[in-house]
Scaffold this motif. Sequence first.
Motif, PDB file in Angstrom:
ATOM      1  N   TYR A 268       0.764  -1.138  -0.045  1.00 30.32           N
ATOM      2  CA  TYR A 268       0.053   0.169  -0.052  1.00 30.32           C
ATOM      3  C   TYR A 268       0.756   1.333   0.168  1.00 30.32           C
ATOM      4  O   TYR A 268       0.647   2.117  -1.017  1.00 30.32           O
ATOM      5  N   PRO A 269       2.016   1.356   0.876  1.00 21.85           N
ATOM      6  CA  PRO A 269       2.804   2.489   0.920  1.00 21.85           C
ATOM      7  C   PRO A 269       3.426   2.690  -0.728  1.00 21.85           C
ATOM      8  O   PRO A 269       3.507   3.878  -1.149  1.00 21.85           O
ATOM      9  N   SER A 270       3.826   1.601  -1.458  1.00 19.03           N
ATOM     10  CA  SER A 270       4.195   1.887  -2.774  1.00 19.03           C
ATOM     11  C   SER A 270       3.214   2.218  -3.553  1.00 19.03           C
ATOM     12  O   SER A 270       3.470   3.326  -4.410  1.00 19.03           O
ATOM     13  N   LYS A 286     -10.405  -1.000  -7.063  1.00 15.55           N
ATOM     14  CA  LYS A 286      -8.993  -1.819  -7.370  1.00 15.55           C
ATOM     15  C   LYS A 286      -8.662  -2.658  -6.310  1.00 15.55           C
ATOM     16  O   LYS A 286      -8.613  -2.265  -4.804  1.00 15.55           O
ATOM     17  N   ALA A 287      -8.459  -3.756  -6.647  1.00 13.76           N
ATOM     18  CA  ALA A 287      -8.157  -4.992  -5.627  1.00 13.76           C
ATOM     19  C   ALA A 287      -6.714  -4.573  -4.986  1.00 13.76           C
ATOM     20  O   ALA A 287      -5.920  -3.858  -5.421  1.00 13.76           O
ATOM     21  N   ILE A 288      -6.754  -4.707  -3.785  1.00  8.47           N
ATOM     22  CA  ILE A 288      -5.695  -4.593  -2.712  1.00  8.47           C
ATOM     23  C   ILE A 288      -5.403  -3.121  -2.376  1.00  8.47           C
ATOM     24  O   ILE A 288      -5.150  -2.881  -0.988  1.00  8.47           O
ATOM     25  N   VAL A 289      -5.426  -2.197  -3.136  1.00 11.81           N
ATOM     26  CA  VAL A 289      -4.943  -1.026  -2.842  1.00 11.81           C
ATOM     27  C   VAL A 289      -5.877   0.301  -3.203  1.00 11.81           C
ATOM     28  O   VAL A 289      -5.653   1.427  -2.933  1.00 11.81           O
ATOM     29  N   GLY A 290      -7.116  -0.218  -3.721  1.00 11.39           N
ATOM     30  CA  GLY A 290      -8.143   0.711  -3.948  1.00 11.39           C
ATOM     31  C   GLY A 290      -8.706   1.318  -2.721  1.00 11.39           C
ATOM     32  O   GLY A 290      -8.823   0.448  -1.798  1.00 11.39           O
ATOM     33  N   VAL A 322      -2.656  -1.536   4.460  1.00 11.77           N
ATOM     34  CA  VAL A 322      -3.599  -0.750   4.531  1.00 11.77           C
ATOM     35  C   VAL A 322      -3.885  -0.281   6.086  1.00 11.77           C
ATOM     36  O   VAL A 322      -3.940  -1.541   6.848  1.00 11.77           O
ATOM     37  N   PRO A 323      -4.028   0.922   6.617  1.00 15.13           N
ATOM     38  CA  PRO A 323      -3.974   1.199   8.268  1.00 15.13           C
ATOM     39  C   PRO A 323      -5.330   0.233   8.603  1.00 15.13           C
ATOM     40  O   PRO A 323      -5.230  -0.413   9.661  1.00 15.13           O
ATOM     41  N   ARG A 324      -6.480   0.233   8.080  1.00  9.58           N
ATOM     42  CA  ARG A 324      -7.516  -0.453   8.609  1.00  9.58           C
ATOM     43  C   ARG A 324      -8.657  -0.875   7.867  1.00  9.58           C
ATOM     44  O   ARG A 324      -8.995  -0.046   6.652  1.00  9.58           O
TER      45      ARG A 324
END
Length: 405
Positions: A268-270, A286-290, A322-324
């Motif tokens: 996520y930071p990337s 978006k999967a994972i990071v959306g 991802v924080p939460r």
Amino acid sequence: MDKCRLVVFDTTLRDGEQAPGFSLTTDEKVRMARQLEALGVDIVEAGFPIASEDDAEAVRKVALALERPIVAALARCAPNDIDRAAWAIAPARRSRIHTFIATSDLHLDRKLRMTREAALDAAVAAVRRARGYTSDVQFSAEDATRSDRDYLCKVIESVIEAGATTINLPDTVGYSTPDEVAEFFTSIIGRVPNADRAVFSTHCHDDLGLAAANSLAALGAGARQVECTINGIGERAGNASLEEVIMATRIRADRLPFETSINTRELYPSSQLLTSLTNESVQANKAIVGRNAFAHEAGIHQDGMLKDRRTYEIMRPEDVGVPRTTLVLGKHSGRHAVQKRCEQLGYELTRQQLDAAYRRMTSLADTQKHITDADLEGIIAEVSGTARRAAREFAVPEAGYGFGV
Ligand code: KIV
Ligand code: ZN
């Protein structure tokens, strides 16, 4: 089950960066490259040095900046390209020249206006020249999946003989389906007599939304390097998304027994760094990071999540950085989520007050997309002048869960 080690080749700074709207300055490339190193990719393809002075400089700066990953530079099968790439990666601790030429008749006839024989000669000569600079040489057969198989096998055998150590077979226009890709890799690896002397690599584009699935199919059929980008950026519809491929191998290790050196908490930071550098956000779903990948608004889902997060999440947000999880209050939310949020804000409501607050919340949600904490506090004040405001520290969301808008 024994796991196979995969080589993760990141091309965010090359295939990704060459897409419209995604160009980066040299400093930005270096920042992103450092983040890719923290993420744990094995290879950072930093650019296409012959394309411009700036690109060559940027590759050189990335080569200077990174310690662990191999730094790769792209070059056509032409002497000047190879020499420029070699110059750019010279400062790297570990470097790779990645040279490519199209092998499909469509590209040879219509784009390069070259015969098959001439392309084969150029490929062999380029690999030999690159080997004069580094022992790590990758050859890509552009449009491999639409190439004549006999000819493609001959090219691959010849470039391995000339010293190529990685053979990349791109689905350049994202035309293939997963079953086709699996059959393709199985057949090519089986037919090329010296295939055991090279690592086979997959590089899939997402024109039909199949890039991640196709990449996984190639890995299942013997490819051991996967090429991908952060947020799936790249030419046209983009490349296979690194976060999707990696998390598929983590979450479904039972079906995809591969290991990598990726630190998933840096995914996520990337993604966030890339969106801030390019000013291009990823789609909400978006999967994972959306934004919505770990967000829930529907009442049934929120109720399930509040009881056991595994009901609606197959991975923990914190495992990908991802924080939460966020439970979003909106017109689809249920009483349980409203009650939880009121408690987190420090309000104790009676059953009747909660019913009234819930009705007010859903009718307000008909007129606006999301309900903020301020909206909810206004509603609480309306339904209950006597609602007790508890100490602010009770407002901290329970472990792992937050509410958002
Ligand atoms: O998609 C493609 O074929 C490429 C090659 C240059 C590897 O990006
Ligand atoms: Zn590509």
